[in-house]
Design an enzyme around this catalytic site. Sequence first.
Site, short mmCIF file in Angstrom:
data_model
loop_
_atom_site.label_atom_id
_atom_site.label_comp_id
_atom_site.label_asym_id
_atom_site.label_seq_id
_atom_site.Cartn_x
_atom_site.Cartn_y
_atom_site.Cartn_z
N SER A 1 0.80 -1.24 0.00
CA SER A 1 0.00 0.00 0.00
C SER A 1 0.81 1.27 0.00
O SER A 1 0.53 2.22 0.75
CB SER A 1 -0.98 0.02 1.17
OG SER A 1 -1.86 -1.03 1.06
N GLU B 1 -8.47 7.60 -5.25
CA GLU B 1 -7.89 6.48 -6.00
C GLU B 1 -8.91 5.88 -6.98
O GLU B 1 -8.58 5.55 -8.11
CB GLU B 1 -7.36 5.41 -5.04
CG GLU B 1 -6.61 4.33 -5.78
CD GLU B 1 -5.52 3.64 -4.98
OE1 GLU B 1 -5.14 4.14 -3.90
OE2 GLU B 1 -5.05 2.59 -5.44
N ASP C 1 -6.85 -0.24 2.76
CA ASP C 1 -5.49 0.31 2.85
C ASP C 1 -5.50 1.71 3.44
O ASP C 1 -4.72 2.04 4.33
CB ASP C 1 -4.84 0.34 1.46
CG ASP C 1 -4.92 -1.00 0.76
OD1 ASP C 1 -5.18 -2.01 1.43
OD2 ASP C 1 -4.74 -1.04 -0.48
N TYR D 1 -7.07 -7.35 -10.84
CA TYR D 1 -7.82 -6.91 -9.67
C TYR D 1 -9.27 -6.60 -10.08
O TYR D 1 -10.23 -7.05 -9.45
CB TYR D 1 -7.17 -5.67 -9.04
CG TYR D 1 -7.83 -5.21 -7.75
CD1 TYR D 1 -7.36 -5.66 -6.53
CD2 TYR D 1 -8.92 -4.35 -7.76
CE1 TYR D 1 -7.95 -5.25 -5.33
CE2 TYR D 1 -9.52 -3.94 -6.59
CZ TYR D 1 -9.03 -4.38 -5.37
OH TYR D 1 -9.63 -3.97 -4.21
C1 GLA Z 1 -5.68 -3.90 -2.56
C2 GLA Z 1 -6.84 -2.91 -2.44
C3 GLA Z 1 -7.64 -3.17 -1.16
C4 GLA Z 1 -8.05 -4.62 -1.03
C5 GLA Z 1 -6.85 -5.54 -1.28
C6 GLA Z 1 -7.23 -6.98 -1.33
O1 GLA Z 1 -4.76 -3.66 -1.55
O2 GLA Z 1 -6.36 -1.60 -2.43
O3 GLA Z 1 -8.76 -2.32 -1.12
O4 GLA Z 1 -9.11 -4.93 -1.89
O5 GLA Z 1 -6.17 -5.23 -2.47
O6 GLA Z 1 -7.65 -7.42 -0.08
#
Ligand code: GLA
Length: 384
Positions: free
Chosen positions: A125, A159, A171, A220
């Site tokens: 993050s 974001e 995060d 994702y």
């Molecule tokens: C990334 C995203 C989060 C979450 C994770 C998976 O870090 O930013 O919001 O969805 O993936 O748990």
Amino acid sequence: MQSVEQLKELHLRRFGTVPQVFAAPGRVNLIGEHTDYAEGFVMPAAIDFATLAGVTQREDGRVVIRAENFDEERSFEAEALPEMRSGEWSDYPVGVLRTLAEEGYRIPPLSLSLWGDVPLGSGLSSSASVEVATAAAVTRLMGTAIDGPAMARLCQRAENEFVGASCGIMDQFVSVNGAANHALLLDCRDLSYRLAPIPKSVALVIANTMVKHSIAGGEYGTRRAEVELACRILARHRPEIRFLRDATVVDLERWGEEIPEAARKRARHIITENARTTAAAEALETQDMDRLGMLMHEAHLSYSHDFEASCAEADLMVELAGRLPGLIGARLTGGGFGGCTVNLVEQEFAAEFKSKLGAQYRERTGIEPEIYICHASDGVRRVG
Ligand code: GLA
């Protein structure tokens, strides 16, 4: 963490004024993966890698943002914030300024220096830490107080809408609200949370596979779409299922056949992961480390097999960890498809664990991993 004094010095040299400095941490997620945007549960901890943001006012009407990491700057009129993303690092801080402006705040002319040590693209993050550091610094300069959950939402919106990555709230939330030596169990539905102490006898070891991960990349979004598809199909039968948070394994057994196979597997991961995550919080609260380790192990298998968000290197890193003395639990952490594993390790074994895991991973893959022994840290704060 980078040196606060050094950032002040750099800011002074470049802009001629001594800044106020804020630190916003990265995070590691102990359990609860891809459950945040399904309004479920997550249990991350903020870590002692952070982005520092130094800020001062300007007299010339401009906003100048400097990234010390890249020796690059972006500048524009405070009254004319960029309307479109550029695809560069500056989208994160600029997105925060735009979101603040959309919420009715007037952005003053300012100089902002950013400097971080959160490994980039490693699932820890770094982007949330840049957003939160920016939000904390700029709101303080404006003399505005925004509460923790609202600041996390604001950064998530930046974001989602400006950067264009469809992340959930985890995060940003833990980067704002994390606490030293604690994991944070967050209910992503109403943003209520509780903190569970991580025992002193347990080390948080993060192992970087060095396989790059990006949540702006396609996978994702594909996973998120599959999760939402499964949810819509179940909701035809039980309209009270607004998010997969509301669904049960019984629902999946009854109506799973109507869901395309991939989406059904993603749903099974989310539904079982929510149960594992609340159980893991209880295990941590009662210091039942064996149970916590088992739940992390199951979570990794589910993430790898049902959610198909792991990769060969991460599976190997988890497998190797499982054979080393002192391991409590290991799993791939973060958005998936690379990045880092999180390992809970008995403190007395931590150094040996680090060196053996590193050597074995290097021998098997030819890749030199980075392994960090971390501590759970406080959320965003003023420093220096
Ligand atoms: C990334 C995203 C989060 C979450 C994770 C998976 O870090 O930013 O919001 O969805 O993936 O748990």
